[in-house]
Design a protein around this motif. Sequence first.
Motif, mmCIF file in Angstrom:
data_model
loop_
_atom_site.group_PDB
_atom_site.id
_atom_site.type_symbol
_atom_site.label_atom_id
_atom_site.label_comp_id
_atom_site.label_asym_id
_atom_site.label_seq_id
_atom_site.Cartn_x
_atom_site.Cartn_y
_atom_site.Cartn_z
ATOM 1 N N ASP A 1 0.072 2.943 -2.358
ATOM 2 C CA ASP A 1 0.412 2.790 -0.944
ATOM 3 C C ASP A 1 0.350 1.327 -0.549
ATOM 4 O O ASP A 1 -0.599 0.622 -0.872
ATOM 5 C CB ASP A 1 -0.571 3.578 -0.072
ATOM 6 C CG ASP A 1 -0.413 5.069 -0.237
ATOM 7 O OD1 ASP A 1 0.693 5.512 -0.576
ATOM 8 O OD2 ASP A 1 -1.402 5.791 -0.020
ATOM 9 N N ILE A 2 1.352 0.898 0.178
ATOM 10 C CA ILE A 2 1.372 -0.459 0.708
ATOM 11 C C ILE A 2 1.086 -0.342 2.197
ATOM 12 O O ILE A 2 1.650 0.499 2.884
ATOM 13 C CB ILE A 2 2.731 -1.135 0.454
ATOM 14 C CG1 ILE A 2 2.940 -1.273 -1.054
ATOM 15 C CG2 ILE A 2 2.791 -2.490 1.138
ATOM 16 C CD1 ILE A 2 4.278 -1.840 -1.435
ATOM 17 N N ALA A 3 0.176 -1.194 2.672
ATOM 18 C CA ALA A 3 -0.218 -1.124 4.075
ATOM 19 C C ALA A 3 -0.528 -2.513 4.607
ATOM 20 O O ALA A 3 -0.670 -3.462 3.830
ATOM 21 C CB ALA A 3 -1.443 -0.232 4.223
ATOM 22 N N ASN A 4 -0.621 -2.604 5.907
ATOM 23 C CA ASN A 4 -1.084 -3.833 6.550
ATOM 24 C C ASN A 4 -2.585 -3.720 6.722
ATOM 25 O O ASN A 4 -3.096 -2.674 7.118
ATOM 26 C CB ASN A 4 -0.428 -4.021 7.906
ATOM 27 C CG ASN A 4 1.021 -4.412 7.801
ATOM 28 O OD1 ASN A 4 1.638 -4.244 6.767
ATOM 29 N ND2 ASN A 4 1.564 -4.923 8.879
ATOM 30 N N CYS A 5 -3.284 -4.798 6.469
ATOM 31 C CA CYS A 5 -4.731 -4.825 6.646
ATOM 32 C C CYS A 5 -5.039 -4.657 8.133
ATOM 33 O O CYS A 5 -4.472 -5.377 8.964
ATOM 34 C CB CYS A 5 -5.298 -6.144 6.127
ATOM 35 S SG CYS A 5 -7.075 -6.313 6.373
ATOM 36 N N GLN B 1 -2.381 -8.685 7.047
ATOM 37 C CA GLN B 1 -1.729 -9.048 5.794
ATOM 38 C C GLN B 1 -1.309 -7.789 5.037
ATOM 39 O O GLN B 1 -2.012 -6.778 5.046
ATOM 40 C CB GLN B 1 -2.692 -9.881 4.949
ATOM 41 C CG GLN B 1 -2.128 -10.357 3.643
ATOM 42 C CD GLN B 1 -3.147 -11.195 2.865
ATOM 43 O OE1 GLN B 1 -4.193 -11.555 3.385
ATOM 44 N NE2 GLN B 1 -2.824 -11.497 1.629
ATOM 45 N N ILE B 2 -0.182 -7.836 4.354
ATOM 46 C CA ILE B 2 0.283 -6.708 3.543
ATOM 47 C C ILE B 2 -0.513 -6.698 2.240
ATOM 48 O O ILE B 2 -0.706 -7.732 1.601
ATOM 49 C CB ILE B 2 1.793 -6.820 3.252
ATOM 50 C CG1 ILE B 2 2.574 -6.704 4.561
ATOM 51 C CG2 ILE B 2 2.231 -5.753 2.270
ATOM 52 C CD1 ILE B 2 4.062 -6.931 4.408
ATOM 53 N N LYS C 1 -2.955 -0.659 -0.964
ATOM 54 C CA LYS C 1 -4.118 0.124 -0.554
ATOM 55 C C LYS C 1 -4.503 1.048 -1.701
ATOM 56 O O LYS C 1 -3.938 2.115 -1.883
ATOM 57 C CB LYS C 1 -3.753 0.942 0.695
ATOM 58 C CG LYS C 1 -4.905 1.604 1.355
ATOM 59 C CD LYS C 1 -4.427 2.273 2.638
ATOM 60 C CE LYS C 1 -5.573 2.905 3.363
ATOM 61 N NZ LYS C 1 -5.120 3.523 4.613
ATOM 62 N N CYS D 1 -7.710 -5.553 2.995
ATOM 63 C CA CYS D 1 -7.226 -6.423 1.906
ATOM 64 C C CYS D 1 -8.402 -7.098 1.189
ATOM 65 O O CYS D 1 -9.537 -7.081 1.658
ATOM 66 C CB CYS D 1 -6.271 -7.476 2.473
ATOM 67 S SG CYS D 1 -7.053 -8.727 3.501
#
Length: 146
Positions: free
Chosen positions: A3-7, A12-13, A16, A22
């Motif tokens: 999974d890619i997420a924003n902190c 920041q990307i 996850k 992050c």
Amino acid sequence: MKDIANCPRCGQIFVKALRPICQHCYKEQETNFDIVSKFMRRKQNRMASIREVHEKTEVPLEQIHQFVREGRLLTGHFPNLGYPCESCSSIIQEGRLCTSCSDQIKDGLEKVNKEKEFELKKEEERRKERASISTYHSLNDRFNKK
């Protein structure tokens, strides 16, 4: 795929995988934990309140609350530490709600359950009453008029 997420802290990307923040924010959080932990391990600071820990270490209150909530700072060793109740924000040392908020919720649920039981009993009485009232028509009048 991971999974890619924003902190949630810095925006920041990141990927996850193990943590919800992050790597940079995680390192900062661990540094803050070390600062608080070292401060609390000193004998003269063991009875310090959250506010005192925050003022002396400059670690954000939310992070100190998180450390206590996660069990990283044990309230058995540091009795003046705690975190806010999710309902009324009074300081607690375990769970998510203080005892008064928890009791209010329990009382509310008991009241709702009693009301439901009362309505069910009332409906059952109505059903029994309808079943006991039966109308019977006699055919004798028709046959006797011959």
